[in-house]
Design an enzyme around this catalytic site. Structure first.
Site, PDB file in Angstrom:
ATOM      1  N   ASP A  27      37.783  39.712  35.312  1.00  0.00           N
ATOM      2  CA  ASP A  27      37.007  40.926  35.491  1.00  0.00           C
ATOM      3  C   ASP A  27      37.209  41.777  34.232  1.00  0.00           C
ATOM      4  O   ASP A  27      38.137  41.528  33.450  1.00  0.00           O
ATOM      5  CB  ASP A  27      37.504  41.658  36.744  1.00  0.00           C
ATOM      6  CG  ASP A  27      36.778  42.967  36.975  1.00  0.00           C
ATOM      7  OD1 ASP A  27      35.534  42.978  36.895  1.00  0.00           O
ATOM      8  OD2 ASP A  27      37.454  43.980  37.221  1.00  0.00           O
ATOM      9  N   ASP A  37      36.412  45.841  33.849  1.00  0.00           N
ATOM     10  CA  ASP A  37      36.924  47.184  34.134  1.00  0.00           C
ATOM     11  C   ASP A  37      38.110  47.126  35.090  1.00  0.00           C
ATOM     12  O   ASP A  37      38.029  46.528  36.166  1.00  0.00           O
ATOM     13  CB  ASP A  37      35.823  48.043  34.768  1.00  0.00           C
ATOM     14  CG  ASP A  37      34.597  48.148  33.888  1.00  0.00           C
ATOM     15  OD1 ASP A  37      34.625  48.937  32.945  1.00  0.00           O
ATOM     16  OD2 ASP A  37      33.617  47.419  34.144  1.00  0.00           O
ATOM     17  N   ASP A  62      41.001  42.877  39.820  1.00  0.00           N
ATOM     18  CA  ASP A  62      41.771  44.009  40.333  1.00  0.00           C
ATOM     19  C   ASP A  62      41.246  44.542  41.657  1.00  0.00           C
ATOM     20  O   ASP A  62      41.805  45.504  42.185  1.00  0.00           O
ATOM     21  CB  ASP A  62      41.765  45.150  39.307  1.00  0.00           C
ATOM     22  CG  ASP A  62      40.378  45.766  39.146  1.00  0.00           C
ATOM     23  OD1 ASP A  62      39.429  45.020  38.827  1.00  0.00           O
ATOM     24  OD2 ASP A  62      40.240  46.984  39.362  1.00  0.00           O
TER      25      ASP A  62
END
Length: 221
Positions: free
Chosen positions: A9, A11, A171
């Site tokens: 991922d 961000d 995240d």
């Protein structure tokens, strides 16, 4: 390492981008005469792209806009963000060195993000990270995006990699759900943008620091 294709991922995983997202968002809110939001509030809203961020911010500051006006504000916000995407955004500690170590070990790496492709590549290029990745699947790459597993499946198909050879590193619940649906194990970073807490999602592994990844990945079945 049994799984040598690593999907990341962007961000909240590779880069701390919330400050630039907040700045672009608040410029749109100011233009509308709305109250601006602090960084903590914006960070809790990050996920699923700028359009969803704008929708959440509008609901928090007075309610939605008529569709035509919303589309115009969203377009202006995206243009503003693209121009300022790396003013404040920085990689998390240890990201560049760890990516280099993983690449030196023969890992193939790609980015799977809900952010559009153009600003995603720009961030990676401006921050000196683009060279580590052979592919990037953004929120506008396919007809689906995370948490739909089709986002990951399409990227792996383009790379010619079977799910049994890949890992998702992210995240948030979007990363976890997409990976599970695609048959991949997931490593979640605890420092990212996950309001419910990464540990509460029960991923296959947790990392408090990006530098822990090589050892964690070696232990994955």
């Amino acid at each position: 390492m049994k799984r040598n294709c690593l999907l990341f991922d962007l961000d909240g995983t590779l880069v701390h981008s919330a400050p630039d997202l907040a700045a672009s968002l608040n410029r749109r809110l100011e233009a509308l005469g709305r109250t601006t939001l602090d960084l903590e509030a914006v960070t809790a809203m990050v996920g699923n792209g700028f359009q969803k961020l704008l929708e959440r911010a509008l609901l928090a500051t007075g309610g939605p806009l008529p569709q035509a006006e919303f589309e115009a504000v969203n377009a202006a916000g995206l243009a503003d963000y693209f121009e300022n995407a790396t003013t404040l955004t920085r990689p998390y500690p240890g990201v560049a060195a760890t990516l280099k170590a993983l690449k030196d070990q023969g890992c193939r790496m790609a980015v799977c993000t809900n952010k559009p492709v153009a600003p995603s590549w720009r961030i990676l290029e401006d921050l000196g990270l683009a060279g580590f990745f052979e592919a990037l699947a953004g929120g506008d790459s396919y007809t689906v995006r995370k948490p739909d597993p089709g986002h990951i499946k399409a990227l792996l198909e383009e790379m010619g990699v079977a799910p049994r050879g890949a890992v998702m590193i992210g995240d948030s619940s979007n990363d976890l759900l997409a990976a599970r649906g695609a048959g991949l194990p997931t490593v979640l970073l605890t420092y990212g943008y996950c309001p419910e807490g990464a540990a509460n999602l029960r991923p296959d592994a947790l990392a408090e620091s990006f530098t822990e990844l090589p050892e964690i990945l070696r232990r994955l079945p």
